[in-house]
Design a protein around this motif. Structure first.
Motif, PDB file in Angstrom:
ATOM      1  N   LEU A  85     -10.196   0.866   5.388  1.00 30.45           N
ATOM      2  CA  LEU A  85      -9.020   0.304   4.890  1.00 30.45           C
ATOM      3  C   LEU A  85      -8.674  -1.332   5.479  1.00 30.45           C
ATOM      4  O   LEU A  85      -8.219  -2.096   4.983  1.00 30.45           O
ATOM      5  N   ASP A 101      -4.378   5.393  -0.807  1.00 33.91           N
ATOM      6  CA  ASP A 101      -5.186   4.223  -0.426  1.00 33.91           C
ATOM      7  C   ASP A 101      -6.698   4.641  -0.055  1.00 33.91           C
ATOM      8  O   ASP A 101      -7.291   3.714  -0.113  1.00 33.91           O
ATOM      9  N   GLY A 102      -6.880   5.857  -0.033  1.00 36.43           N
ATOM     10  CA  GLY A 102      -8.159   6.211   0.455  1.00 36.43           C
ATOM     11  C   GLY A 102      -8.513   7.657   0.280  1.00 36.43           C
ATOM     12  O   GLY A 102      -7.491   8.245   0.080  1.00 36.43           O
ATOM     13  N   GLU A 128       0.902  -1.023  -0.108  1.00 32.09           N
ATOM     14  CA  GLU A 128      -0.007  -0.176   0.017  1.00 32.09           C
ATOM     15  C   GLU A 128       1.074   1.396   0.103  1.00 32.09           C
ATOM     16  O   GLU A 128       2.015   1.095   0.509  1.00 32.09           O
TER      17      GLU A 128
END
Length: 339
Positions: A319, A129-130, A70
């Motif tokens: 996540l 990642d987000g 990630e």
């Protein structure tokens, strides 16, 4: 460096959106070809690969490593860098993400969501990642459909029935509380300074304003409602100026942002109107300057840093594959000198 030496220009790297345009496909399709995430028919793959070769597109090295892990980066979309409200939310986000080993990339929402932005390329290449979005949910819907696997959390705006979890306050009830306070102080002609009602929170605060008036058997007068062009101080001054032109100006003003309220107070002062003696002014947000401005601002306080921290916690839960339910945090009415 000698007089004859030349500085060679650094070649500009092609973006994923340029590849998509050359191949006649969507950015999402280019991303699928590059990352091998979904099957793409042979003809489409060939066109994308030809465009990649012709433009010299190079996938970011970080993107190539995603199959192994990630990025530990989270993107925060901010509607307006000039508004101190958003800066306080980001501080709350950072207080959580720093402890968990995540870095933040802060981006201006309208630029990021435009078709040719580098940040949008990053999202399609999954270099974050987000996402924590402080922007309007309506602006995000196209992206949510194209990148369904990327975790999102909405902060500040309550999304309701969406699959995207959100952190917010009850904006409608907060507005009811603000207007009721003004009514309890004896005001009957209460104006509203609102923001663009493309924002869900602005609509909810407007609704709360009207509900409080009707509940008190006071008329809702359209001429007392002004929609500011933005939420900066100058927009508050402009909107308040329109109220001053009325034959029967209001005795109180409820502004949906502290920045608008402070701008309104400045406009009133310029024409000799005293606050709160001649006109009371109520704000919303409780930004840091609200308590040091003169007169100190009576306002609705949002737990701003807590909103950011809670949004970060929600995103980290997503996540980790854990359930992430939307949250409504408590607001408070802060009585100071302006109303």
């Amino acid at each position: 460096m000698s007089a004859k030496s030349k500085v060679l220009p650094v070649p500009k790297l092609a973006s994923i959106s340029a590849v998509a345009s050359a191949a006649g496909v969507s950015i999402a399709t280019v991303s699928r070809v590059l990352n091998g995430t979904k099957a793409v028919n042979a003809d489409t793959r060939a066109r994308v690969e030809a465009a990649v070769e012709a433009l010299g597109y190079r996938t970011n090295a970080l993107a190539r490593s995603l199959m192994r892990g990630e990025t530990r980066l989270l993107l925060v979309l901010v509607p307006d860098f000039a508004n101190p409200y958003f800066a306080e939310i980001i501080k709350g986000v950072e207080s959580v993400t720093r402890q968990r080993g995540y870095g933040l990339v802060i981006a201006e929402a309208s630029q990021t969501l435009s078709r040719h932005s580098a940040e949008l390329d990053s999202l399609y290449n999954k270099l974050a990642d987000g996402v924590i979005s402080l922007a309007r949910y309506a602006d995000l819907k196209p992206l949510l459909g194209e990148i369904p696997d990327l975790p999102w959390v909405a902060c500040s705006e309550h999304v309701g029935d969406s699959e995207v979890p959100s952190v917010s306050i009850d904006h409608r009830q907060a507005a009811i509380d603000a207007v009721q306070y003004l009514i309890n102080r004896g005001h009957q002609r209460i104006a509203l300074l609102s923001a663009s009602e493309d924002y869900m929170w602005a609509r909810q605060r407007h609704d709360g304003y009207e509900y409080a008036l009707r509940r008190a058997n006071l008329p809702v007068e359209p001429q007392l409602v002004r929609i500011a062009r933005g939420t900066d101080y100058v927009h508050g001054m402009e909107a308040a100026g329109a109220l001053l032109a009325l034959e029967a100006p209001p005795t109180a003003v409820f502004a949906v942002a502290d920045t608008l309220a402070i701008g309104a107070i400045k406009a009133f002062r310029r024409v000799g109107r005293r606050v709160p003696e001649d006109v009371a002014v109520m704000g919303f947000d409780d930004i840091p300057v609200a308590q040091v401005f003169e007169p100190a601002l009576t306002t609705i306080a949002q737990p701003v840093r807590e909103l950011g921290a809670a949004a970060a916690e929600l995103l980290l839960k997503r996540l980790a594959g854990e359930p992430a339910e939307s949250l409504i945090l408590q607001h408070a009415l802060i009585v100071r000198a302006s109303a």
